[in-house]
Design a protein around this motif. Structure first.
Motif, PDB file in Angstrom:
ATOM      1  N   SER A   1      24.755  79.167  66.284  1.00 48.42           N
ATOM      2  CA  SER A   1      25.883  78.233  66.340  1.00 48.42           C
ATOM      3  C   SER A   1      26.765  78.294  65.099  1.00 48.42           C
ATOM      4  O   SER A   1      27.793  77.615  65.035  1.00 48.42           O
ATOM      5  N   GLY A   2      26.359  79.080  64.107  1.00 46.53           N
ATOM      6  CA  GLY A   2      27.143  79.210  62.898  1.00 46.53           C
ATOM      7  C   GLY A   2      26.996  78.006  61.980  1.00 46.53           C
ATOM      8  O   GLY A   2      26.130  77.149  62.188  1.00 46.53           O
ATOM      9  N   PRO A   3      27.832  77.922  60.940  1.00 47.23           N
ATOM     10  CA  PRO A   3      27.746  76.806  60.004  1.00 47.23           C
ATOM     11  C   PRO A   3      27.976  75.465  60.692  1.00 47.23           C
ATOM     12  O   PRO A   3      28.827  75.348  61.578  1.00 47.23           O
ATOM     13  N   ARG A   4      27.230  74.461  60.249  1.00 48.11           N
ATOM     14  CA  ARG A   4      27.345  73.119  60.814  1.00 48.11           C
ATOM     15  C   ARG A   4      27.827  72.141  59.748  1.00 48.11           C
ATOM     16  O   ARG A   4      27.715  72.390  58.558  1.00 48.11           O
ATOM     17  N   GLU A   5      28.321  71.011  60.227  1.00 47.83           N
ATOM     18  CA  GLU A   5      28.781  69.971  59.320  1.00 47.83           C
ATOM     19  C   GLU A   5      27.587  69.205  58.779  1.00 47.83           C
ATOM     20  O   GLU A   5      26.773  68.690  59.534  1.00 47.83           O
ATOM     21  N   HIS A   6      27.478  69.143  57.457  1.00 48.83           N
ATOM     22  CA  HIS A   6      26.376  68.451  56.796  1.00 48.83           C
ATOM     23  C   HIS A   6      26.876  67.201  56.082  1.00 48.83           C
ATOM     24  O   HIS A   6      28.005  67.156  55.605  1.00 48.83           O
ATOM     25  N   SER A   7      26.020  66.213  56.016  1.00 47.00           N
ATOM     26  CA  SER A   7      26.327  65.026  55.225  1.00 47.00           C
ATOM     27  C   SER A   7      26.163  65.346  53.749  1.00 47.00           C
ATOM     28  O   SER A   7      25.213  66.018  53.356  1.00 47.00           O
ATOM     29  N   ALA A   8      27.075  64.854  52.929  1.00 44.13           N
ATOM     30  CA  ALA A   8      26.979  65.086  51.484  1.00 44.13           C
ATOM     31  C   ALA A   8      26.308  63.919  50.771  1.00 44.13           C
ATOM     32  O   ALA A   8      26.170  63.935  49.550  1.00 44.13           O
ATOM     33  N   GLU A   9      25.877  62.917  51.505  1.00 39.82           N
ATOM     34  CA  GLU A   9      25.238  61.757  50.895  1.00 39.82           C
ATOM     35  C   GLU A   9      23.759  62.033  50.660  1.00 39.82           C
ATOM     36  O   GLU A   9      23.013  62.278  51.593  1.00 39.82           O
TER      37      GLU A   9
END
Length: 257
Positions: A166-174
Motif C-alpha cells: 500500500s506504500g507509505p501511510r499517514e502516521h500520527s506525530a503525537e
C-alpha cells in the motif's frame, strides 16, 4: 509465509516470499551457540555503557493500556564490540539482505540493540519505518536478529502481511510516528527462536507487544538499503557508520549520508 533453514536456503524463493508478504523469517541463521554469545555480549555492553535513557515511545502506553513499561537500548553496537561489526559483514546476513532488496549491493543505514526487560518490557505500536528515514525508491529493509527465544509472551514482533504493497501511510506525530487506523490485534505475531532473523521492508506495518515473561528479550536491529536509493531527508543521518558497504559496491560513488 515461508521460513527457510540453514543451510538449504533458497534465496530466490525467499525473495519472492518477501515481495509477496513484506517479510520473511529465516530460521537458524545463527547457531544457538552464536546467539547465546551475542546475547551475553549485548547485556554486557549495555551494562558497561550504563546509559539510563529509555527509548519507550509515549504512544506505547496505548498498547500497554496504561501499564508502566521500560526498554534498554544502544545505537551502533558495532562501534563498541568488534563481534557486531563482523556480523554486519557476515554473508549469511548480507546474502539474504541482497536477495530481498533485489541487488548484490547492500549498504548500512543504522543499527539498534534492544533489551526488553522481564515482566514489563515496552511494546512498540504499529508503524512503518518509512517516516523516520524516507527514500526515493523504498529499497530499504530491516533485519531483527534474535539472540534469545522470543515467544509471544516476550513481546515478539508482529506484522501485517502484505501491508507494504500500500506504500507509505499517514502516521500520527503525537508521541512518535505510529498508525492510528490499524488495530494492534490485527498484527500477526512472529515468534522466533534464538538465532532466527526476521527480514522486512521499511513499508511493512509492524510493532511488538509487552514482555510479560520472566526473562529479558534481546534483539539487534540492522537497517540496510540499496546504495542506489537516495534518502529524501537527512533524518537519522548521524548514525555512526552510515553508508558503509556491507556487500557489493556503491555504484553511485556519492559520499555516504
Amino acid at each position: 509465509m515461508t521460513t527457510l533453514t540453514t543451510p538449504t536456503r533458497d534465496l530466490d524463493q525467499l525473495a519472492a516470499d518477501h515481495a509477496r508478504d513484506g517479510f520473511v523469517l529465516v530460521k537458524g541463521l545463527l547457531s544457538k551457540e552464536e546467539a547465546a554469545d551475542y546475547r551475553a555480549r549485548s547485556h554486557e555492553l549495555i551494562e558497561r555503557l550504563n546509559r539510563n535513557d529509555d527509548p519507550t515511545w509515549a504512544s506505547a502506553a496505548d498498547v500497554a493500556m496504561g501499564q508502566a513499561t521500560s526498554l534498554r537500548h544502544v545505537h551502533d553496537a558495532q562501534f563498541y564490540d568488534a563481534a557486531f561489526g563482523r556480523l554486519l559483514l557476515d554473508p549469511r546476513f548480507t546474502d539474504v539482505a541482497g536477495a530481498v532488496l533485489g541487488t548484490p549491493n547492500v549498504q548500512l543505514h543504522h543499527t539498534k540493540l534492544f533489551i526488553k526487560p522481564p515482566e514489563n518490557g515496552s511494546p512498540f505500536p504499529l508503524h512503518q519505518d518509512h517516516p523516520f528515514f524516507p527514500h526515493k525508491y523504498h529499497r530499504v529493509g530491516a533485519a531483527i536478529f534474535h539472540f534469545d527465544d522470543a515467544p509471544d509472551e516476550k513481546g515478539c514482533v508482529r506484522v501485517i502481511p502484505g501491508s507494504h504493497t500500500s506504500g507509505p501511510r499517514e502516521h500520527s506525530a503525537e508521541g512518535s510516528f505510529h498508525l492510528t487506523d490499524v488495530p494492534f490485534s490485527d498484527a500477526v505475531p512472529q515468534p522466533a527462536e534464538a538465532g532466527d532473523v526476521l527480514f522486512f521492508s521499511y513499508l511493512t506495518v509492524h510493532g511488538s507487544g509487552i514482555n510479560t515473561s520472566d526473562e529479558a528479550r534481546t534483539t539487534w536491529l540492522i537497517q540496510y538499503r540499496d546504495p542506489a536509493d537516495p534518502p529524501l531527508t537527512d533524518q537519522h543521518s548521524g548514525s555512526l557508520g552510515q553508508g558503509m558497504i556491507l556487500a557489493g559496491i556503491d555504484p553511485t560513488n556519492r559520499n555516504p549520508q
